[in-house]
Motif scaffolding. Structure first.
Motif, PDB file in Angstrom:
ATOM      1  N   THR A 243       0.699  -1.265  -0.124  1.00  0.00           N
ATOM      2  CA  THR A 243      -0.115   0.391   0.241  1.00  0.00           C
ATOM      3  C   THR A 243       0.749   1.178   0.285  1.00  0.00           C
ATOM      4  OG1 THR A 243      -1.992  -0.796   0.854  1.00  0.00           O
ATOM      5  CG2 THR A 243      -1.962   1.377   1.414  1.00  0.00           C
ATOM      6  N   THR A 247       0.866   3.243  -3.435  1.00  0.00           N
ATOM      7  CA  THR A 247       0.079   4.994  -2.965  1.00  0.00           C
ATOM      8  C   THR A 247       1.431   6.024  -3.831  1.00  0.00           C
ATOM      9  OG1 THR A 247      -0.564   4.398  -1.334  1.00  0.00           O
ATOM     10  CG2 THR A 247      -0.064   6.706  -1.336  1.00  0.00           C
ATOM     11  N   THR A 269      -5.940   5.919   0.657  1.00  0.00           N
ATOM     12  CA  THR A 269      -4.656   6.343   1.328  1.00  0.00           C
ATOM     13  C   THR A 269      -4.880   7.851   1.529  1.00  0.00           C
ATOM     14  OG1 THR A 269      -4.290   4.085   0.356  1.00  0.00           O
ATOM     15  CG2 THR A 269      -2.604   5.765   1.495  1.00  0.00           C
ATOM     16  N   TYR A 293       0.741   7.875   6.634  1.00  0.00           N
ATOM     17  CA  TYR A 293      -0.240   7.860   5.744  1.00  0.00           C
ATOM     18  C   TYR A 293      -1.239   6.840   6.296  1.00  0.00           C
ATOM     19  CZ  TYR A 293       0.812   2.500   4.112  1.00  0.00           C
ATOM     20  OH  TYR A 293       1.326   0.908   4.514  1.00  0.00           O
ATOM     21  N   ILE A 295      -5.220   5.285   6.466  1.00  0.00           N
ATOM     22  CA  ILE A 295      -5.873   4.279   5.506  1.00  0.00           C
ATOM     23  C   ILE A 295      -7.929   3.645   5.968  1.00  0.00           C
ATOM     24  CG2 ILE A 295      -4.223   2.336   6.017  1.00  0.00           C
ATOM     25  CD1 ILE A 295      -4.709   0.848   3.395  1.00  0.00           C
TER      26      ILE A 295
END
Length: 505
Positions: A243, A247, A269, A293, A295
């Motif tokens: 992830t 991203t 995200t 980040y 999420i």
């Protein structure tokens, strides 16, 4: 091409492993994928054999090199990514103790609930996240209770991409994002937490050293080169979670940006300067230094889309991409709001913001005026409404997003992309490349100094193919519909729980 530099990114996905080769311009010159088998020996279990990852790496590396028509020694560095929370336990002889437990495995429900009841506030204070079966900490507690021999044999704990990288280098380390995903790490101190280990009786000595995402941690050994077709001596860079790198690889590297993912599940995200302050979203250190980040996720997206295809479109004789294209065309013929038809995509319960596995999906407001095409439009909108719930949960923590990069298989639908833009009220941008292996390849390049830092690498290589601005009028209309959608979801909580209790198949 003889003097060109190339970089490899390798990603372990939920269903396949991908090896991608890029050049300094971010052009993909070679790519190959190999399916991975997920086993479920008991209800709620999801496991993979790490040896399958290595076999897939060896196969796809050779295929990608052949497609790129380059020599192995033209690859200047390699990096990796994979899903977080996936522990690989290794014994004193370097043998894998048992299959790897995936993030989607729910066997540790009891242990997660117990940890939350006993230590929930303390765990959140240290780890910045709340216990759930997806985290490594409750998974290890389950193993300690149900497979104590596995824990007793374990001398080293790897996370998925770290174990696979170790097959290339023979080294043992992880990065701060993956460490955070274990729920055994203190991001405030940047180190493993003795207290979090103590809660499950874990010997901290089995946890790896922690390094930066872009650190060169070793090089491809002669033995690994012989099996994989890669060149011995090629630098290998640590890498990070999928992830984080998808991203990043989509170009979301600045505050106020992020990514919307329309995959099996759907996620938002958001890049932030600090973690969130409540348990409604999940927090991780980002691959870009000093950033986080955040999420949030809805459980069913492409999975719900596929279910609708198989349930409503099977008799048409169309399959796969052809059926999805037909569904897309039908959805585009329906005005926003699907003639008053709403869809709650809770086919597997729901995560953000409810975190309730007993919720159920529904189509609400059906009349004789509704046709098959309305159900497709309602599904697209229902997933977008669920993502709006995620965005609101992020905004409740003082976070805001002005634009998002859209990734995942569902992003191929221009209709769906515009619906997401209109429901969320933000600009939606589609990158040219959306796979986590691309972000991993950029990390490989930064690790050996081909770019000065991660943001610069993204700025110079990430390009986009579509942009969707939100329609203000449609956003207002969707806000009114979302208010009904949310009220209906809450009104059905008790009904869903009663149905789950009475219908245990």
């Amino acid at each position: 091409m003889m003097n060109q530099q190339y970089f490899i990114g390798i990603d372990i996905g939920a269903g396949s492993l991908t090896t991608m080769i890029i050049d300094l311009a971010g052009t993909v010159v070679g790519s190959a994928s190999e399916d991975l088998l997920t086993r479920s020996p008991h209800s709620g279990w999801s496991e993979q054999d790490p040896q399958d990852w290595w076999r897939a790496l060896c196969l796809t590396a050779k295929q990608a090199l052949a497609q790129a028509a380059i020599r192995p020694n033209q690859v200047k560095s390699i990096s990796l990514s994979a899903g977080a929370h996936t522990p690989v336990l290794v014994d004193a002889y370097g043998h894998v103790v048992r299959p790897a437990i995936l993030w989607s495995d729910t066997r540790s429900r009891v242990e997660a609930a117990e940890l939350k009841d006993k230590h929930g506030s303390e765990i959140f204070e240290i780890a910045r996240n709340s216990p759930a079966p997806t985290w490594t900490q409750p998974q290890l507690l389950w193993l300690a209770r149900h497979e104590p021999e596995s824990i007793a044999r374990t001398k080293r704990l790897y996370i998925a991409k770290d174990w696979l990288r170790a097959q290339l280098t023979g080294t043992w380390e992880t990065d701060h994002t993956e460490a955070s995903g274990t729920m055994l790490y203190d991001p405030g101190r940047g180190d493993w937490s003795e207290r979090l280990c103590e809660m499950i009786g874990l010997d901290r000595s089995i946890l790896p050293p922690i390094v930066a995402v872009t650190d060169v941690v070793g090089e491809v050994t002669a033995a690994a080169a012989e099996e994989s077709g890669l060149a011995a001596g090629t630098p290998v860079v640590c890498g990070s979670s999928d992830t984080s790198l998808e991203t990043y690889g989509a170009g979301a590297v600045a505050l106020g940006t992020g990514a919307v993912k329309l995959a099996t599940a759907a996620t938002i995200t958001m890049v932030s300067s600090e973690p969130g302050l409540s348990t409604s979203v999940i927090n991780y250190p980002f691959c870009v230094p000093d950033y986080w980040y955040l999420i949030g996720a809805t459980n069913s997206c492409a999975s719900a889309h596929r279910w609708l295809r198989d349930t409503f479109f099977a008799e048409s004789g169309m399959t796969g991409a052809q059926a999805f294209a037909s569904m897309d065309k039908e959805a585009s013929s329906v005005l926003p709001g699907a003639n008053g038809l709403l869809f709650h995509p809770y086919l597997q319960g729901e995560r953000t913001p409810y975190w309730d596995p007993l919720l159920r999906g529904d189509f609400l407001g059906i009349t004789f005026a509704h046709e098959r095409r309305h159900f497709v439009r309602a599904l697209y909108e229902g997933v977008a409404f669920s993502l709006y719930d995620v965005l609101l949960a992020l905004e409740e923590q003082g976070k805001s997003m002005t634009e998002a990069r859209i990734i995942g298989g569902g992003s191929r639908s221009a209709v769906w992309r515009q619906i997401v833009a209109d429901v969320l009220g933000i600009t939606i941008i589609m990158p040219r490349i959306t796979d986590a292996s691309f972000g991993a390849a950029l990390v490989a390049a930064v690790g050996i100094g081909a770019f000065p830092d991660l943001p610069t690498a993204a700025e110079q290589t990430v390009s986009t193919v579509a942009r969707h601005e939100p329609d203000g009028h449609q956003h207002q209309h969707y806000q009114e519909l979302h208010a009904i959608y949310r009220d209906a979801a809450k009104a059905l909580f008790d009904i869903n729980h009663r149905l789950s209790a009475i219908n245990r198949e």
